[in-house]
Scaffold this motif. Structure first.
Motif, mmCIF file in Angstrom:
data_model
loop_
_atom_site.group_PDB
_atom_site.id
_atom_site.type_symbol
_atom_site.label_atom_id
_atom_site.label_comp_id
_atom_site.label_asym_id
_atom_site.label_seq_id
_atom_site.Cartn_x
_atom_site.Cartn_y
_atom_site.Cartn_z
ATOM 1 N N SER A 67 43.377 41.190 39.966
ATOM 2 C CA SER A 67 43.902 42.530 40.268
ATOM 3 C C SER A 67 43.219 43.108 41.498
ATOM 4 O O SER A 67 43.868 43.678 42.379
ATOM 5 N N ALA A 68 41.885 42.963 41.554
ATOM 6 C CA ALA A 68 41.131 43.510 42.679
ATOM 7 C C ALA A 68 41.425 42.742 43.960
ATOM 8 O O ALA A 68 41.579 43.337 45.035
ATOM 9 N N GLY A 147 44.945 51.147 40.989
ATOM 10 C CA GLY A 147 43.564 51.346 41.392
ATOM 11 C C GLY A 147 42.737 52.044 40.326
ATOM 12 O O GLY A 147 41.580 51.668 40.063
ATOM 13 N N MET A 150 41.685 49.665 37.469
ATOM 14 C CA MET A 150 40.631 48.711 37.784
ATOM 15 C C MET A 150 39.249 49.333 37.632
ATOM 16 O O MET A 150 38.294 48.669 37.241
ATOM 17 N N VAL A 240 35.300 43.555 40.053
ATOM 18 C CA VAL A 240 36.272 44.303 40.855
ATOM 19 C C VAL A 240 35.806 44.403 42.306
ATOM 20 O O VAL A 240 36.571 44.167 43.241
ATOM 21 N N MET A 244 37.616 42.849 45.699
ATOM 22 C CA MET A 244 38.031 43.712 46.802
ATOM 23 C C MET A 244 37.331 43.326 48.107
ATOM 24 O O MET A 244 37.908 43.421 49.186
#
Length: 390
Positions: A67-68, A147, A150, A240, A244
């Motif tokens: 997801s990140a 966002g 997360m 996370v 990112m």
């Protein structure tokens, strides 16, 4: 779980994902949970069980990382203020207000009500983010929902852990102590994730075979989580942050595109496979805890949960980034419950503290999660179209 059972669960997941050809109004995780509820009545699936350790250490690192990693950095920069405020201040407000209201309508005291609120606070929009994008074409609202989810997991865990310790009389509550622990756990996790993510983004250039690059990303996802947990900070936020950072580094130059394509191919398959197994087993697991006596309380708490989220979302957005009531309504309805709530429920269930109404909280929580997954995700598309026409 046996390997045969895992293969069967994957096959069921494959069939359901295949039916979802347009990925539009068909919230796959919700359908998986409902199918899991049906499977619970088949003796063969009795061994399909989840523990809090399995969710936290096996499923979460991979799902958080993908997801990140796939979350666009430009979207985070654009919506950082509202995302961060919802994932911190918004979560705390939710727990305080919802916990108080729960204590008024249930047999729980104030601390136990807040504990139940903490369980029902983290959001899991995996069922609805793609639905919002397809239904409205609105990238901003989908990015805010994604966002927030997360980042609010880390806040929820700290709140839950603190409240559980207070409720079981392991320690008293002190706001300065809570704030200090929250900052240490959060900042420490983020720093570890950023450092490891940056190091991996440099090391990956020494691996010219994409298979080894993928291997390195797996090491990063689970390594960042494990290292952070080992030193007493947030593994959730570490994973996370590492994802990112990788996304940021790979997005800086076109020559990095082949790295991103390699990782996309692997992690999209891994995500689908993990989600299939996880949500099917969640459906099987929660069936054991559904009792008629809980449904009236669960329905009332579900309604309060939605109302409180709307109020807190509206209040936070007014201060940090004004959003229209239409946006706030979608943000509210998109805050459905899922993996993290189930992890917190199972953590409480494993503790089985006699000093609190743990069985009642577990049963009602599972029922609210089921209501949230079904009602909110199945109505997300028509609500989004009605409020934000594409």
């Amino acid at each position: 779980m046996s390997i045969e059972l895992i293969i069967i669960l994957l096959a069921i997941g494959y069939i359901i994902f295949t039916i979802d050809k347009k990925k539009d109004d068909f919230p796959v995780p919700t359908i998986l949970v409902l199918v899991g509820v049906g499977l619970a009545f088949i003796p063969f699936f009795d061994s399909a069980r989840l523990t809090e350790h399995t969710i936290y250490h096996v499923f979460l690192p991979a799902l958080l990382f993908v997801s990140a990693y796939q979350f666009p950095i430009k979207d985070f920069r654009k919506n950082a203020s509202i995302i961060l405020s919802l994932a911190t201040i918004g979560i705390v407000l939710n727990v305080v207000i919802l916990g108080y209201l729960i204590s008024l309508i249930s047999p729980l005291g104030l601390i136990e009500g807040a504990l139940l609120a903490a369980i029902l606070t983290p959001t899991d929009p995996v069922s609805v983010v793609s639905v919002i994008k397809k239904a409205t074409g609105n990238e901003q609202i989908a990015s805010i929902v994604d966002g927030e989810s997360m980042l609010n997991d880390g806040t929820s865990i700290v709140l839950f852990t603190t409240l559980l310790s207070v409720a079981t009389r392991e320690k008293g509550f002190s706001f300065p102590s809570f704030l200090g622990e929250f900052l240490l756990v959060s900042i420490g996790g983020v720093l570890i994730g950023l450092i490891l993510g940056y190091l991996v983004s440099r090391i990956v250039h020494y691996s010219h075979d994409r298979n080894y690059q993928i291997m390195l990303s797996i090491i990063l996802a689970y390594g960042a989580f494990s290292i952070a947990e080992a030193v007493g900070v947030s593994g959730v936020l570490a994973t996370v942050a590492s994802g990112m950072m990788i996304s940021f580094e790979y997005g800086r130059a076109e020559k990095e595109d082949h790295f991103r394509r390699s990782l996309d191919g692997f992690w999209e398959i891994a995500e689908g496979s993990l989600l299939a197994i996880l949500f099917l087993v969640i459906g099987i697991e929660l069936t054991d805890h559904l009792q008629i006596s809980y449904w009236l309380y669960a329905a009332g708490i579900f309604a309060l949960m939605v109302l409180v989220r709307f109020i807190t979302t509206l209040a936070v957005s007014k201060v940090f980034e004004p959003l229209s009531w239409r946006y706030n309504t979608i943000l509210t309805w998109a805050g459905l419950k899922g993996t993290m709530s189930v992890f917190l429920i199972l953590t409480l269930y494993a503790k089985s503290a006699s000093s609190i109404h743990s069985d009642w909280i577990v049963g009602v929580s599972f029922t609210v999660v089921l209501l949230s997954l079904t009602i909110q995700s199945l109505t997300m598309a028509p609500l989004s179209r009605g409020l934000l026409k594409k």
